[in-house]
Design a protein around this motif. Structure first.
Motif, mmCIF file in Angstrom:
data_model
loop_
_atom_site.group_PDB
_atom_site.id
_atom_site.type_symbol
_atom_site.label_atom_id
_atom_site.label_comp_id
_atom_site.label_asym_id
_atom_site.label_seq_id
_atom_site.Cartn_x
_atom_site.Cartn_y
_atom_site.Cartn_z
ATOM 1 N N ASN A 40 0.828 -1.198 0.000
ATOM 2 C CA ASN A 40 0.000 0.000 0.000
ATOM 3 C C ASN A 40 0.868 1.256 0.000
ATOM 4 O OD1 ASN A 40 -1.533 2.162 1.926
ATOM 5 N ND2 ASN A 40 -2.992 1.080 0.618
ATOM 6 N N GLN A 41 1.931 1.237 0.800
ATOM 7 C CA GLN A 41 2.832 2.388 0.853
ATOM 8 C C GLN A 41 3.514 2.614 -0.490
ATOM 9 O OE1 GLN A 41 5.566 2.208 4.152
ATOM 10 N NE2 GLN A 41 6.669 4.049 3.566
ATOM 11 N N ALA A 42 3.853 1.513 -1.176
ATOM 12 C CA ALA A 42 4.541 1.618 -2.458
ATOM 13 C C ALA A 42 3.588 1.853 -3.623
ATOM 14 C CB ALA A 42 5.349 0.343 -2.710
ATOM 15 N N GLY A 43 2.290 1.636 -3.406
ATOM 16 C CA GLY A 43 1.299 1.826 -4.467
ATOM 17 C C GLY A 43 1.365 0.757 -5.544
ATOM 18 N N LEU A 44 1.456 -0.510 -5.125
ATOM 19 C CA LEU A 44 1.622 -1.612 -6.075
ATOM 20 C C LEU A 44 0.389 -2.503 -6.131
ATOM 21 C CD1 LEU A 44 5.208 -2.779 -5.033
ATOM 22 C CD2 LEU A 44 4.580 -1.013 -6.689
ATOM 23 N N GLU A 45 0.214 -3.158 -7.281
ATOM 24 C CA GLU A 45 -0.792 -4.208 -7.435
ATOM 25 C C GLU A 45 -0.054 -5.541 -7.554
ATOM 26 O OE1 GLU A 45 -3.793 -3.646 -10.446
ATOM 27 O OE2 GLU A 45 -3.630 -1.461 -10.280
ATOM 28 N N VAL A 46 -0.079 -6.324 -6.478
ATOM 29 C CA VAL A 46 0.581 -7.624 -6.438
ATOM 30 C C VAL A 46 -0.389 -8.617 -5.812
ATOM 31 C CG1 VAL A 46 2.608 -8.915 -5.656
ATOM 32 C CG2 VAL A 46 2.803 -6.461 -6.103
ATOM 33 N N GLU A 47 -0.557 -9.772 -6.433
ATOM 34 C CA GLU A 47 -1.549 -10.742 -5.962
ATOM 35 C C GLU A 47 -1.033 -11.525 -4.760
ATOM 36 O OE1 GLU A 47 -4.228 -14.536 -7.568
ATOM 37 O OE2 GLU A 47 -2.769 -13.571 -8.891
ATOM 38 N N HIS A 48 -1.899 -11.715 -3.783
ATOM 39 C CA HIS A 48 -1.564 -12.480 -2.572
ATOM 40 C C HIS A 48 -1.918 -13.948 -2.769
ATOM 41 C CE1 HIS A 48 -2.774 -13.623 1.781
ATOM 42 N NE2 HIS A 48 -1.494 -13.879 1.602
ATOM 43 N N ILE A 49 -0.949 -14.840 -2.490
ATOM 44 C CA ILE A 49 -1.172 -16.284 -2.548
ATOM 45 C C ILE A 49 -0.933 -16.854 -1.156
ATOM 46 C CG2 ILE A 49 -0.602 -18.461 -3.682
ATOM 47 C CD1 ILE A 49 -1.615 -16.351 -5.619
ATOM 48 N N PRO A 50 -1.987 -17.104 -0.382
ATOM 49 C CA PRO A 50 -1.796 -17.605 0.984
ATOM 50 C C PRO A 50 -1.573 -19.115 1.015
ATOM 51 C CG PRO A 50 -4.126 -17.254 0.570
ATOM 52 C CD PRO A 50 -3.401 -16.822 -0.681
ATOM 53 N N PHE A 51 -0.693 -19.546 1.918
ATOM 54 C CA PHE A 51 -0.455 -20.960 2.168
ATOM 55 C C PHE A 51 -0.795 -21.263 3.620
ATOM 56 C CE2 PHE A 51 2.008 -20.020 -1.555
ATOM 57 C CZ PHE A 51 1.913 -21.158 -2.333
ATOM 58 N N LYS A 52 -0.828 -22.528 3.959
ATOM 59 C CA LYS A 52 -1.194 -22.907 5.320
ATOM 60 C C LYS A 52 -0.054 -22.693 6.304
ATOM 61 C CE LYS A 52 -3.736 -26.476 7.852
ATOM 62 N NZ LYS A 52 -4.367 -27.822 7.774
ATOM 63 N N THR A 53 1.191 -22.881 5.825
ATOM 64 C CA THR A 53 2.354 -22.736 6.712
ATOM 65 C C THR A 53 3.456 -21.961 6.006
ATOM 66 O OG1 THR A 53 3.533 -24.730 6.006
ATOM 67 C CG2 THR A 53 1.837 -24.992 7.708
ATOM 68 N N GLY A 54 4.415 -21.468 6.816
ATOM 69 C CA GLY A 54 5.571 -20.793 6.264
ATOM 70 C C GLY A 54 6.422 -21.679 5.373
ATOM 71 N N PRO A 55 6.738 -22.920 5.785
ATOM 72 C CA PRO A 55 7.508 -23.795 4.899
ATOM 73 C C PRO A 55 6.823 -24.037 3.551
ATOM 74 C CG PRO A 55 7.624 -24.621 7.139
ATOM 75 C CD PRO A 55 6.639 -23.481 7.158
ATOM 76 N N ASP A 56 5.492 -24.101 3.530
ATOM 77 C CA ASP A 56 4.781 -24.256 2.253
ATOM 78 C C ASP A 56 5.005 -23.032 1.365
ATOM 79 O OD1 ASP A 56 3.772 -26.704 3.029
ATOM 80 O OD2 ASP A 56 1.861 -25.897 3.724
ATOM 81 N N ALA A 57 4.918 -21.843 1.962
ATOM 82 C CA ALA A 57 5.136 -20.603 1.202
ATOM 83 C C ALA A 57 6.574 -20.529 0.712
ATOM 84 C CB ALA A 57 4.796 -19.398 2.077
ATOM 85 N N LEU A 58 7.506 -20.953 1.557
ATOM 86 C CA LEU A 58 8.922 -20.954 1.182
ATOM 87 C C LEU A 58 9.167 -21.884 0.005
ATOM 88 C CD1 LEU A 58 11.887 -20.175 1.831
ATOM 89 C CD2 LEU A 58 11.933 -22.139 3.383
ATOM 90 N N THR A 59 8.630 -23.090 0.076
ATOM 91 C CA THR A 59 8.796 -24.062 -1.015
ATOM 92 C C THR A 59 8.258 -23.511 -2.326
ATOM 93 O OG1 THR A 59 8.666 -25.934 0.519
ATOM 94 C CG2 THR A 59 8.191 -26.390 -1.793
ATOM 95 N N SER A 60 7.110 -22.857 -2.269
ATOM 96 C CA SER A 60 6.500 -22.293 -3.467
ATOM 97 C C SER A 60 7.373 -21.203 -4.085
ATOM 98 C CB SER A 60 5.118 -21.710 -3.124
ATOM 99 O OG SER A 60 4.584 -20.998 -4.209
ATOM 100 N N THR A 61 7.955 -20.350 -3.236
ATOM 101 C CA THR A 61 8.768 -19.255 -3.756
ATOM 102 C C THR A 61 10.083 -19.771 -4.333
ATOM 103 O OG1 THR A 61 7.816 -17.852 -2.019
ATOM 104 C CG2 THR A 61 9.683 -16.963 -3.222
ATOM 105 N N VAL A 62 10.683 -20.752 -3.678
ATOM 106 C CA VAL A 62 11.906 -21.351 -4.209
ATOM 107 C C VAL A 62 11.633 -22.018 -5.562
ATOM 108 C CG1 VAL A 62 13.616 -23.175 -3.844
ATOM 109 C CG2 VAL A 62 12.990 -21.655 -1.961
ATOM 110 N N ALA A 63 10.463 -22.651 -5.692
ATOM 111 C CA ALA A 63 10.106 -23.325 -6.950
ATOM 112 C C ALA A 63 9.724 -22.345 -8.048
ATOM 113 C CB ALA A 63 8.956 -24.295 -6.706
ATOM 114 N N GLY A 64 9.424 -21.093 -7.678
ATOM 115 C CA GLY A 64 9.026 -20.109 -8.670
ATOM 116 C C GLY A 64 7.536 -20.052 -8.926
ATOM 117 N N ASP A 65 6.758 -20.858 -8.193
ATOM 118 C CA ASP A 65 5.309 -20.790 -8.347
ATOM 119 C C ASP A 65 4.782 -19.460 -7.807
ATOM 120 O OD1 ASP A 65 5.236 -23.370 -9.428
ATOM 121 O OD2 ASP A 65 5.175 -24.267 -7.429
#
Length: 293
Positions: free
Chosen positions: A143-168
């Motif tokens: 919001n401070q930066a004025g950006l449109e970026v989609e939020h992809i929620p996961f159940k846990t932090g390790p799940d989110a980490l795995t997704s980002t490392v994979a590029g999903d």
């Protein structure tokens, strides 16, 4: 005793809950079981705490999200942070890091901002769930930066980490402890950190303020709470046991190895900290209008 954790095994809260449980076993002379209850922005764990007997035998690890932010994020919250949670003690400050998948091709916060503005709505970011610190803190920054970026929620932090490392997913704003190994192995690129990071892995990364966002504070704290009707005598006994745990060199080394800063306060000071943050963060989150996906 049961120590509830809103996060799966290997998540940031879990990393600190287990050595805390070990230390409480020794100082209190009781069995302490870590019970992982991730999901629903902490409501699963907080509901279980709310329904537990207020005898000091059921505690929960919380963050800013559970005690401060959730009422402003979830329209139908199943617990009241002010009415159902009794602060016992904070245990740590957790620095945060803004990281991206290297394939995104950005090397600084300004480059990420420029790319997001050039491609509005095309970039996405991971979080460890709706209302989690990575979700709320990224939304405040977005919001401070004025950006449109989609939020992809996961159940846990390790799940989110795995997704980002994979590029999903492409971007993740997470605790330094969770992402450090992947940054060190060049599987993630760190763009910025919160001000209080003591790690060679992040030594070259600017703070969010240095990256062009003055006044932005992104550190997260972890703490312990009990059911609301727990007596002050029990709470003070638990607070003393937690202080003893934090003073244990082995526990301190685990915290340092995971990039955190030990933090202990009296139960009353912890309650004051939470009340102050409700006054400062609440209106800001309400104004932005953060809502679950």
């Amino acid at each position: 005793m049961t120590l509830l954790v809103n996060g799966g095994p290997g998540s940031l809260p879990d990393i600190f809950a287990r050595p805390l449980a070990d230390n409480l076993r020794q100082s209190l002379g009781q069995t302490v079981v870590v019970d992982n209850r991730p999901g629903a922005g902490g409501m699963v764990a907080m509901q279980q705490l709310k329904d537990a007997k207020a005898d000091g035998h059921t505690l929960a690890i919380i963050t800013n999200a559970h005690a401060v932010w959730n009422p402003y994020v979830f329209p139908h919250l199943t617990y009241s942070p002010s009415a159902d949670l009794k602060p016992v003690s904070p245990i740590a400050i957790l620095p945060m890091a803004l990281v991206v998948n290297p394939q995104l091709g950005v090397h600084s916060v300004p480059e990420l901002v420029a790319k997001a503005k050039a491609e509005p709505g095309k970039l996405n970011y991971a979080s460890s769930g709706n209302g989690s610190p990575p979700h709320v803190l990224f939304e405040v920054w977005r919001n401070q930066a004025g950006l449109e970026v989609e939020h992809i929620p996961f159940k846990t932090g390790p799940d989110a980490l795995t997704s980002t490392v994979a590029g999903d997913t492409q971007v993740y704003f997470a605790g330094t402890a969770l992402v450090e190994a992947m940054v060190r192995d060049n599987k993630l690129k760190v763009l910025a950190v919160s001000p209080c990071v003591n790690s060679s892995t992040f030594a070259a990364a600017p703070t969010m303020e240095q990256a062009g966002f003055p006044g932005y504070e992104s550190a997260v704290w972890l703490g312990v709470v009990a059911p609301a009707d727990t007596s002050d005598v029990v709470v003070n006994t638990l607070n003393t046991a937690i202080a003893k745990a934090l003073a244990n060199p082995r526990f301190a080394s685990i915290m340092q190895a995971n990039g955190s800063i030990p933090l202990h306060e009296s139960a009353s000071d912890f309650a004051h900290r939470i009340d102050h943050e409700r006054q400062t963060w609440g209106p800001q989150i309400e104004r932005i209008g953060i809502r679950p996906n």
